[in-house]
Scaffold this motif. Sequence first.
Motif, short mmCIF file in Angstrom:
data_model
loop_
_atom_site.label_atom_id
_atom_site.label_comp_id
_atom_site.label_asym_id
_atom_site.label_seq_id
_atom_site.Cartn_x
_atom_site.Cartn_y
_atom_site.Cartn_z
N ALA A 194 -3.01 1.66 6.88
CA ALA A 194 -2.06 1.71 5.58
C ALA A 194 -2.17 3.06 4.64
O ALA A 194 -1.35 3.65 4.43
CB ALA A 194 -1.67 0.42 4.94
N TYR A 195 -3.48 2.85 4.33
CA TYR A 195 -3.93 4.19 3.34
C TYR A 195 -3.80 5.41 3.91
O TYR A 195 -3.33 6.36 3.25
CB TYR A 195 -5.28 3.91 2.83
CG TYR A 195 -5.89 4.64 1.72
CD1 TYR A 195 -5.45 4.90 0.43
CD2 TYR A 195 -6.88 5.79 2.16
CE1 TYR A 195 -6.01 5.64 -0.34
CE2 TYR A 195 -7.38 6.43 1.45
CZ TYR A 195 -6.89 6.45 -0.20
OH TYR A 195 -7.36 7.43 -0.94
N VAL A 229 0.79 -1.20 0.11
CA VAL A 229 0.02 0.19 -0.05
C VAL A 229 0.84 1.22 0.04
O VAL A 229 0.59 2.17 -0.77
CB VAL A 229 -0.93 0.18 1.13
CG1 VAL A 229 -1.70 1.30 1.35
CG2 VAL A 229 -1.97 -1.15 1.07
N THR A 230 1.99 1.34 0.69
CA THR A 230 2.97 2.32 0.82
C THR A 230 3.69 2.64 -0.43
O THR A 230 3.60 3.77 -0.96
CB THR A 230 3.89 2.29 2.05
OG1 THR A 230 3.37 1.76 3.26
CG2 THR A 230 4.86 3.30 2.15
N ASP A 231 4.00 1.48 -1.02
CA ASP A 231 4.73 1.77 -2.30
C ASP A 231 3.89 2.11 -3.38
O ASP A 231 4.29 3.03 -4.36
CB ASP A 231 5.21 0.10 -2.89
CG ASP A 231 6.48 -0.13 -2.26
OD1 ASP A 231 7.35 0.84 -1.38
OD2 ASP A 231 6.79 -1.41 -2.00
N VAL A 232 2.63 1.91 -3.33
CA VAL A 232 1.64 2.31 -4.71
C VAL A 232 1.16 3.71 -4.37
O VAL A 232 1.37 4.78 -4.94
CB VAL A 232 0.53 1.32 -4.83
CG1 VAL A 232 -0.58 1.93 -5.82
CG2 VAL A 232 0.96 0.06 -5.46
N THR A 233 0.57 3.83 -3.02
CA THR A 233 -0.05 4.98 -2.85
C THR A 233 0.64 6.16 -2.39
O THR A 233 0.51 7.45 -2.56
CB THR A 233 -1.17 4.78 -1.58
OG1 THR A 233 -1.79 3.74 -1.94
CG2 THR A 233 -2.02 5.84 -1.36
N TYR A 234 2.01 5.90 -1.61
CA TYR A 234 2.79 7.09 -1.27
C TYR A 234 4.04 7.17 -2.39
O TYR A 234 4.18 8.11 -2.86
CB TYR A 234 3.40 6.98 0.08
CG TYR A 234 4.45 7.68 0.22
CD1 TYR A 234 4.38 9.05 0.34
CD2 TYR A 234 5.84 7.18 0.73
CE1 TYR A 234 5.40 10.04 0.46
CE2 TYR A 234 6.89 8.28 0.77
CZ TYR A 234 6.59 9.40 0.88
OH TYR A 234 7.71 10.55 1.15
#
Length: 337
Positions: free
Chosen positions: A155-156, A111-116
Amino acid sequence: MTQATRKPVAVICGATAGIGRATALEFARAGYQLGIIARDEKALDETRKELEAQGARVLAIPVDVAEDEQVYAAADRFEGELGPIEVWVNSAMATVFGPAMELKPAELRRVTDVTYHGFVHGTLAALRHMQPRNRGTIVQVGSALSYRAIPLQSAYCAAKFAIRGFTDSLRCELLHQNSAVRLTMVQLPAHNTPQFDWSRNHMEEQPQPVPPIYEPEVAARAILKAARQAPRELWVGKASFQSIIGNMVMPGLLDRMLAKQAWDGQMTGNAAKRRPDNLEEPVPNVHRTHGRFEAEAKSKAVSLSSTTTRLLLGGTALGLAAAATLAGAALRGATKK
């Protein structure tokens, strides 16, 4: 096509579904050439055809925004084949529904890799081309959850907080450099998108957005407005105002209220179905603009810049009273749902 007659170029990340797809359509209708990015090649091709039907010239490139080199290579192709990138919209996202203690480290990381990190990669890719020209606008598609976190999406929410921190830091650096590149963030309420049908879910019930819910076109119009006017932030919808300002005034009270209301408010009451999720790989044949909440979704919302909102509140006792009233209204509304 000469420089004088060439249509401006906008790049939309996460363009095959939900807010990203609605945004691509909005920019197509506004006369932009479009570079579109997403993982699913079939969905990209379908989106490309939909945009071309609006008269737009489109270059679709399959990219996982978590991979920096893929994003940089796509930006180079957009520049080479479409022309100078005038607007870059970071909109790709991933989430997992469930209590933080039940999430696996790999899920938190993804989630961090995609969204942040996806937003960081897109921003830096855009800057590589915009900075030498000293021109261009980067739009970060944020959320009221970047100010006021809720349960079951730790996470989001963390990624959205991180995007706001990264954006604020970068904005200071651009000001220090006297750069004319513009950086703006749009803080959105809940929207009727397919994410609730393909996001990973650890709960026993099907998830839903916390009401009030808006159609993706509401977000798309706000994103185009932000690209044109570049306010520091654009807050969209009454729920965003209430969440952001309420958290400034009474965060502890919101913690206690959201512990109950936002937990239950994200559950439909219907048993969760076994289905593929898009955390690691795209889910085929489900890419669309709207989700399954058409009956509840609103088609209009007020939007104001954060600067205008703070001026209206005035930073005075009267302003704080108004903020408290907004927060109170949000809590009363939550208890009725």
